[in-house]
Design a protein around this motif. Structure first.
Motif, PDB file in Angstrom:
ATOM      1  N   LYS A  77     -13.601 -19.701  15.939  1.00 26.58           N
ATOM      2  CA  LYS A  77     -13.104 -19.537  14.562  1.00 26.58           C
ATOM      3  C   LYS A  77     -12.048 -18.446  14.502  1.00 26.58           C
ATOM      4  O   LYS A  77     -12.074 -17.496  15.265  1.00 26.58           O
ATOM      5  N   LYS A  78     -11.159 -18.610  13.559  1.00 26.82           N
ATOM      6  CA  LYS A  78     -10.121 -17.616  13.349  1.00 26.82           C
ATOM      7  C   LYS A  78     -10.723 -16.405  12.625  1.00 26.82           C
ATOM      8  O   LYS A  78     -11.408 -16.552  11.618  1.00 26.82           O
ATOM      9  N   ILE A  79     -10.465 -15.202  13.169  1.00 27.00           N
ATOM     10  CA  ILE A  79     -10.874 -13.963  12.506  1.00 27.00           C
ATOM     11  C   ILE A  79      -9.602 -13.179  12.206  1.00 27.00           C
ATOM     12  O   ILE A  79      -8.869 -12.789  13.097  1.00 27.00           O
ATOM     13  N   VAL A  80      -9.348 -12.992  10.918  1.00 25.62           N
ATOM     14  CA  VAL A  80      -8.170 -12.268  10.451  1.00 25.62           C
ATOM     15  C   VAL A  80      -8.585 -10.835  10.157  1.00 25.62           C
ATOM     16  O   VAL A  80      -9.628 -10.606   9.544  1.00 25.62           O
ATOM     17  N   VAL A  81      -7.777  -9.861  10.586  1.00 29.66           N
ATOM     18  CA  VAL A  81      -8.036  -8.456  10.256  1.00 29.66           C
ATOM     19  C   VAL A  81      -6.948  -8.000   9.286  1.00 29.66           C
ATOM     20  O   VAL A  81      -5.764  -8.061   9.597  1.00 29.66           O
ATOM     21  N   LEU A  82      -7.366  -7.557   8.091  1.00 31.07           N
ATOM     22  CA  LEU A  82      -6.401  -7.150   7.069  1.00 31.07           C
ATOM     23  C   LEU A  82      -5.941  -5.707   7.214  1.00 31.07           C
ATOM     24  O   LEU A  82      -4.893  -5.339   6.710  1.00 31.07           O
ATOM     25  N   GLY A  83      -6.721  -4.860   7.863  1.00 30.08           N
ATOM     26  CA  GLY A  83      -6.342  -3.456   8.004  1.00 30.08           C
ATOM     27  C   GLY A  83      -6.411  -2.696   6.690  1.00 30.08           C
ATOM     28  O   GLY A  83      -5.545  -1.887   6.385  1.00 30.08           O
ATOM     29  N   ILE A  84      -7.451  -2.961   5.905  1.00 28.86           N
ATOM     30  CA  ILE A  84      -7.637  -2.266   4.622  1.00 28.86           C
ATOM     31  C   ILE A  84      -8.780  -1.266   4.785  1.00 28.86           C
ATOM     32  O   ILE A  84      -9.930  -1.658   4.948  1.00 28.86           O
ATOM     33  N   PRO A  85      -8.467   0.042   4.748  1.00 28.45           N
ATOM     34  CA  PRO A  85      -9.502   1.067   4.950  1.00 28.45           C
ATOM     35  C   PRO A  85     -10.453   1.163   3.756  1.00 28.45           C
ATOM     36  O   PRO A  85     -10.179   0.638   2.677  1.00 28.45           O
ATOM     37  N   ASP A  86     -11.553   1.849   3.979  1.00 36.20           N
ATOM     38  CA  ASP A  86     -12.596   1.984   2.954  1.00 36.20           C
ATOM     39  C   ASP A  86     -12.228   3.088   1.966  1.00 36.20           C
ATOM     40  O   ASP A  86     -12.945   4.077   1.816  1.00 36.20           O
ATOM     41  N   ASN A  87     -11.090   2.909   1.287  1.00 34.85           N
ATOM     42  CA  ASN A  87     -10.588   3.932   0.356  1.00 34.85           C
ATOM     43  C   ASN A  87     -10.594   3.461  -1.087  1.00 34.85           C
ATOM     44  O   ASN A  87      -9.994   4.109  -1.940  1.00 34.85           O
ATOM     45  N   TYR A  88     -11.207   2.341  -1.364  1.00 37.25           N
ATOM     46  CA  TYR A  88     -11.087   1.736  -2.694  1.00 37.25           C
ATOM     47  C   TYR A  88     -12.457   1.426  -3.284  1.00 37.25           C
ATOM     48  O   TYR A  88     -13.401   1.146  -2.563  1.00 37.25           O
ATOM     49  N   ARG A  89     -12.512   1.434  -4.589  1.00 38.54           N
ATOM     50  CA  ARG A  89     -13.713   1.041  -5.319  1.00 38.54           C
ATOM     51  C   ARG A  89     -13.631  -0.444  -5.662  1.00 38.54           C
ATOM     52  O   ARG A  89     -12.574  -1.059  -5.555  1.00 38.54           O
ATOM     53  N   PHE A  90     -14.744  -1.013  -6.126  1.00 39.24           N
ATOM     54  CA  PHE A  90     -14.801  -2.414  -6.533  1.00 39.24           C
ATOM     55  C   PHE A  90     -13.767  -2.699  -7.626  1.00 39.24           C
ATOM     56  O   PHE A  90     -13.675  -1.960  -8.605  1.00 39.24           O
ATOM     57  N   MET A  91     -12.970  -3.723  -7.423  1.00 40.72           N
ATOM     58  CA  MET A  91     -11.951  -4.188  -8.365  1.00 40.72           C
ATOM     59  C   MET A  91     -10.853  -3.143  -8.642  1.00 40.72           C
ATOM     60  O   MET A  91     -10.186  -3.192  -9.669  1.00 40.72           O
ATOM     61  N   ASP A  92     -10.639  -2.218  -7.726  1.00 33.64           N
ATOM     62  CA  ASP A  92      -9.556  -1.240  -7.821  1.00 33.64           C
ATOM     63  C   ASP A  92      -8.225  -2.006  -7.839  1.00 33.64           C
ATOM     64  O   ASP A  92      -8.018  -2.918  -7.032  1.00 33.64           O
ATOM     65  N   SER A  93      -7.338  -1.645  -8.739  1.00 31.22           N
ATOM     66  CA  SER A  93      -6.077  -2.392  -8.884  1.00 31.22           C
ATOM     67  C   SER A  93      -5.226  -2.346  -7.612  1.00 31.22           C
ATOM     68  O   SER A  93      -4.577  -3.330  -7.259  1.00 31.22           O
ATOM     69  N   ASP A  94      -5.238  -1.224  -6.897  1.00 27.53           N
ATOM     70  CA  ASP A  94      -4.493  -1.138  -5.635  1.00 27.53           C
ATOM     71  C   ASP A  94      -5.112  -2.042  -4.571  1.00 27.53           C
ATOM     72  O   ASP A  94      -4.410  -2.666  -3.778  1.00 27.53           O
ATOM     73  N   LEU A  95      -6.433  -2.111  -4.554  1.00 26.54           N
ATOM     74  CA  LEU A  95      -7.137  -2.987  -3.607  1.00 26.54           C
ATOM     75  C   LEU A  95      -6.809  -4.447  -3.902  1.00 26.54           C
ATOM     76  O   LEU A  95      -6.515  -5.227  -2.986  1.00 26.54           O
ATOM     77  N   ILE A  96      -6.811  -4.829  -5.158  1.00 20.45           N
ATOM     78  CA  ILE A  96      -6.493  -6.209  -5.553  1.00 20.45           C
ATOM     79  C   ILE A  96      -5.067  -6.567  -5.115  1.00 20.45           C
ATOM     80  O   ILE A  96      -4.833  -7.627  -4.532  1.00 20.45           O
ATOM     81  N   ARG A  97      -4.139  -5.670  -5.357  1.00 20.02           N
ATOM     82  CA  ARG A  97      -2.749  -5.908  -4.956  1.00 20.02           C
ATOM     83  C   ARG A  97      -2.641  -6.089  -3.448  1.00 20.02           C
ATOM     84  O   ARG A  97      -1.992  -7.003  -2.953  1.00 20.02           O
ATOM     85  N   LEU A  98      -3.302  -5.192  -2.693  1.00 19.05           N
ATOM     86  CA  LEU A  98      -3.280  -5.263  -1.233  1.00 19.05           C
ATOM     87  C   LEU A  98      -3.884  -6.570  -0.727  1.00 19.05           C
ATOM     88  O   LEU A  98      -3.336  -7.221   0.159  1.00 19.05           O
ATOM     89  N   LEU A  99      -5.027  -6.945  -1.279  1.00 18.53           N
ATOM     90  CA  LEU A  99      -5.689  -8.184  -0.860  1.00 18.53           C
ATOM     91  C   LEU A  99      -4.800  -9.396  -1.104  1.00 18.53           C
ATOM     92  O   LEU A  99      -4.647 -10.253  -0.225  1.00 18.53           O
ATOM     93  N   LYS A 100      -4.207  -9.469  -2.283  1.00 19.70           N
ATOM     94  CA  LYS A 100      -3.344 -10.611  -2.611  1.00 19.70           C
ATOM     95  C   LYS A 100      -2.134 -10.660  -1.686  1.00 19.70           C
ATOM     96  O   LYS A 100      -1.753 -11.724  -1.204  1.00 19.70           O
ATOM     97  N   GLU A 101      -1.564  -9.502  -1.432  1.00 22.42           N
ATOM     98  CA  GLU A 101      -0.382  -9.414  -0.576  1.00 22.42           C
ATOM     99  C   GLU A 101      -0.708  -9.826   0.865  1.00 22.42           C
ATOM    100  O   GLU A 101      -0.016 -10.637   1.464  1.00 22.42           O
ATOM    101  N   LYS A 102      -1.796  -9.295   1.412  1.00 22.28           N
ATOM    102  CA  LYS A 102      -2.142  -9.549   2.807  1.00 22.28           C
ATOM    103  C   LYS A 102      -2.718 -10.953   3.034  1.00 22.28           C
ATOM    104  O   LYS A 102      -2.618 -11.488   4.135  1.00 22.28           O
ATOM    105  N   MET A 103      -3.308 -11.549   2.018  1.00 22.41           N
ATOM    106  CA  MET A 103      -3.921 -12.876   2.181  1.00 22.41           C
ATOM    107  C   MET A 103      -2.944 -14.021   1.901  1.00 22.41           C
ATOM    108  O   MET A 103      -3.219 -15.153   2.276  1.00 22.41           O
ATOM    109  N   ARG A 104      -1.816 -13.742   1.297  1.00 23.15           N
ATOM    110  CA  ARG A 104      -0.865 -14.780   0.896  1.00 23.15           C
ATOM    111  C   ARG A 104      -0.561 -15.754   2.030  1.00 23.15           C
ATOM    112  O   ARG A 104      -0.581 -16.965   1.856  1.00 23.15           O
ATOM    113  N   ARG A 105      -0.323 -15.234   3.220  1.00 20.53           N
ATOM    114  CA  ARG A 105       0.075 -16.106   4.334  1.00 20.53           C
ATOM    115  C   ARG A 105      -1.098 -16.872   4.962  1.00 20.53           C
ATOM    116  O   ARG A 105      -0.896 -17.780   5.758  1.00 20.53           O
TER     117      ARG A 105
END
Length: 109
Positions: A77-105
């Motif tokens: 199976k494909k395992i993707v690593v996003l490289g997002i450190p444990d610096n964010y809280r649940f539903m943090d706006s910066d975390l949401i932006r990062l997730l959307k940006e990194k998952m787009r492709r």
């Protein structure tokens, strides 16, 4: 057939549940989340690994733990690593932006 994405962090408290929540609104994929730690909110197990088409790890250490613990379940199976450190809280706006940006492709168009 919808592709299944499993989001994984350590505790399944902030990063992976945020990813699960924001991407669950998509109708073209199925999503779930889990944590690599034994005391995670939803500890990662073989059934979840087998369910997923794509496993999305927040950090390299998560990928390593998954590869070590679920050798046979991964089965190429494909395992993707996003490289997002444990610096964010649940539903943090910066975390949401990062997730959307990194998952787009990685998502279907």
């Amino acid at each position: 057939m919808k592709r299944k994405f499993l989001f994984v962090c350590s505790q399944n408290k902030w990063r992976s549940p945020t990813a699960e929540q924001i991407f669950s609104e998509r109708t073209d994929i199925d999503v779930s989340s889990a944590g690599t730690n034994n005391d995670a909110e939803n500890p990662l197990d073989t059934e979840q690994v087998e369910w997923a088409d794509v496993i999305v790890a927040m950090e390299r250490q998560h990928r390593t733990k998954i590869q070590q613990r679920f050798k046979t379940a991964i089965n190429g199976k494909k395992i993707v690593v996003l490289g997002i450190p444990d610096n964010y809280r649940f539903m943090d706006s910066d975390l949401i932006r990062l997730l959307k940006e990194k998952m787009r492709r990685h998502f279907p168009n």
